[in-house]
Design a protein around this motif. Structure first.
Motif, PDB file in Angstrom:
ATOM      1  N   GLY A  34       0.820  -1.209   0.000  1.00 18.56           N
ATOM      2  CA  GLY A  34       0.000   0.000   0.000  1.00 18.56           C
ATOM      3  C   GLY A  34       0.851   1.256   0.000  1.00 18.56           C
ATOM      4  O   GLY A  34       0.582   2.209  -0.737  1.00 18.56           O
ATOM      5  N   ARG A  35       1.896   1.268   0.810  1.00 12.92           N
ATOM      6  CA  ARG A  35       2.784   2.425   0.883  1.00 12.92           C
ATOM      7  C   ARG A  35       3.442   2.699  -0.464  1.00 12.92           C
ATOM      8  O   ARG A  35       3.447   3.826  -0.959  1.00 12.92           O
ATOM      9  CB  ARG A  35       3.870   2.190   1.946  1.00 12.92           C
ATOM     10  CG  ARG A  35       4.804   3.374   2.146  1.00 12.92           C
ATOM     11  CD  ARG A  35       5.959   3.021   3.081  1.00 12.92           C
ATOM     12  NE  ARG A  35       6.968   2.198   2.444  1.00 12.92           N
ATOM     13  CZ  ARG A  35       7.900   2.663   1.620  1.00 12.92           C
ATOM     14  NH1 ARG A  35       7.960   3.943   1.308  1.00 12.92           N
ATOM     15  NH2 ARG A  35       8.792   1.841   1.088  1.00 12.92           N
ATOM     16  N   VAL A  36       3.968   1.650  -1.093  1.00  8.09           N
ATOM     17  CA  VAL A  36       4.641   1.810  -2.379  1.00  8.09           C
ATOM     18  C   VAL A  36       3.625   2.170  -3.467  1.00  8.09           C
ATOM     19  O   VAL A  36       3.912   2.999  -4.335  1.00  8.09           O
ATOM     20  CB  VAL A  36       5.445   0.536  -2.730  1.00  8.09           C
ATOM     21  CG1 VAL A  36       5.966   0.582  -4.152  1.00  8.09           C
ATOM     22  CG2 VAL A  36       6.591   0.378  -1.743  1.00  8.09           C
ATOM     23  N   GLY A  37       2.435   1.582  -3.414  1.00  7.75           N
ATOM     24  CA  GLY A  37       1.399   1.920  -4.386  1.00  7.75           C
ATOM     25  C   GLY A  37       1.013   3.389  -4.333  1.00  7.75           C
ATOM     26  O   GLY A  37       0.814   4.030  -5.377  1.00  7.75           O
ATOM     27  N   VAL A  38       0.923   3.942  -3.148  1.00 12.82           N
ATOM     28  CA  VAL A  38       0.609   5.368  -3.006  1.00 12.82           C
ATOM     29  C   VAL A  38       1.730   6.216  -3.603  1.00 12.82           C
ATOM     30  O   VAL A  38       1.466   7.197  -4.301  1.00 12.82           O
ATOM     31  CB  VAL A  38       0.339   5.735  -1.539  1.00 12.82           C
ATOM     32  CG1 VAL A  38       0.302   7.239  -1.340  1.00 12.82           C
ATOM     33  CG2 VAL A  38      -0.966   5.111  -1.078  1.00 12.82           C
ATOM     34  N   HIS A  39       2.984   5.833  -3.352  1.00 17.88           N
ATOM     35  CA  HIS A  39       4.102   6.573  -3.956  1.00 17.88           C
ATOM     36  C   HIS A  39       4.012   6.538  -5.476  1.00 17.88           C
ATOM     37  O   HIS A  39       4.238   7.553  -6.139  1.00 17.88           O
ATOM     38  CB  HIS A  39       5.454   6.011  -3.513  1.00 17.88           C
ATOM     39  CG  HIS A  39       5.934   6.535  -2.207  1.00 17.88           C
ATOM     40  ND1 HIS A  39       6.192   7.858  -1.963  1.00 17.88           N
ATOM     41  CD2 HIS A  39       6.200   5.894  -1.043  1.00 17.88           C
ATOM     42  CE1 HIS A  39       6.602   8.022  -0.724  1.00 17.88           C
ATOM     43  NE2 HIS A  39       6.606   6.835  -0.134  1.00 17.88           N
ATOM     44  N   TRP A  40       3.697   5.382  -6.043  1.00 15.07           N
ATOM     45  CA  TRP A  40       3.591   5.265  -7.501  1.00 15.07           C
ATOM     46  C   TRP A  40       2.493   6.194  -8.033  1.00 15.07           C
ATOM     47  O   TRP A  40       2.707   6.928  -9.001  1.00 15.07           O
ATOM     48  CB  TRP A  40       3.305   3.811  -7.900  1.00 15.07           C
ATOM     49  CG  TRP A  40       3.175   3.638  -9.372  1.00 15.07           C
ATOM     50  CD1 TRP A  40       2.024   3.614 -10.106  1.00 15.07           C
ATOM     51  CD2 TRP A  40       4.243   3.482 -10.312  1.00 15.07           C
ATOM     52  NE1 TRP A  40       2.319   3.446 -11.433  1.00 15.07           N
ATOM     53  CE2 TRP A  40       3.664   3.371 -11.592  1.00 15.07           C
ATOM     54  CE3 TRP A  40       5.617   3.439 -10.191  1.00 15.07           C
ATOM     55  CZ2 TRP A  40       4.433   3.214 -12.743  1.00 15.07           C
ATOM     56  CZ3 TRP A  40       6.380   3.276 -11.333  1.00 15.07           C
ATOM     57  CH2 TRP A  40       5.790   3.162 -12.582  1.00 15.07           C
ATOM     58  N   LEU A  41       1.342   6.180  -7.394  1.00 18.69           N
ATOM     59  CA  LEU A  41       0.241   7.031  -7.847  1.00 18.69           C
ATOM     60  C   LEU A  41       0.576   8.514  -7.672  1.00 18.69           C
ATOM     61  O   LEU A  41       0.259   9.326  -8.562  1.00 18.69           O
ATOM     62  CB  LEU A  41      -1.046   6.673  -7.100  1.00 18.69           C
ATOM     63  CG  LEU A  41      -1.621   5.305  -7.437  1.00 18.69           C
ATOM     64  CD1 LEU A  41      -2.777   4.976  -6.502  1.00 18.69           C
ATOM     65  CD2 LEU A  41      -2.054   5.233  -8.890  1.00 18.69           C
ATOM     66  N   GLN A  42       1.197   8.874  -6.571  1.00 19.03           N
ATOM     67  CA  GLN A  42       1.586  10.272  -6.357  1.00 19.03           C
ATOM     68  C   GLN A  42       2.553  10.737  -7.449  1.00 19.03           C
ATOM     69  O   GLN A  42       2.470  11.866  -7.929  1.00 19.03           O
ATOM     70  CB  GLN A  42       2.242  10.457  -4.979  1.00 19.03           C
ATOM     71  CG  GLN A  42       1.329  10.265  -3.813  1.00 19.03           C
ATOM     72  CD  GLN A  42       0.396  11.442  -3.594  1.00 19.03           C
ATOM     73  OE1 GLN A  42       0.509  12.486  -4.210  1.00 19.03           O
ATOM     74  NE2 GLN A  42      -0.546  11.257  -2.707  1.00 19.03           N
TER      75      GLN A  42
END
Length: 62
Positions: A21-29
């Motif tokens: 989840g943390r890495v997914g948010v970084h990717w989307l940001q």
């Protein structure tokens, strides 16, 4: 490409999706908002995920 060897369900059952989840948010940001700090997690020889438990492979990233 990034892989974290944690099994079939990954870390999604953990609060906020765990590490996935943390890495997914970084990717989307990075992709949707152009956030350079989030992009630094994925690009360059000293990327934020490089040198961690993630297996990271990069090709044609700026």
């Amino acid at each position: 490409m990034g892989n974290l060897d944690v099994g079939h369900y990954g870390t999604f059952p953990e609060p906020n999706g765990g590490e996935f989840g943390r890495v997914g948010v970084h990717w989307l940001q990075w992709q949707l908002r152009g956030d350079p700090a989030s992009g630094a997690q994925f690009t360059g020889p000293d990327c934020g995920l490089c040198g961690t438990d993630w297996d990271v492979r990069q090709k044609n990233f700026g």
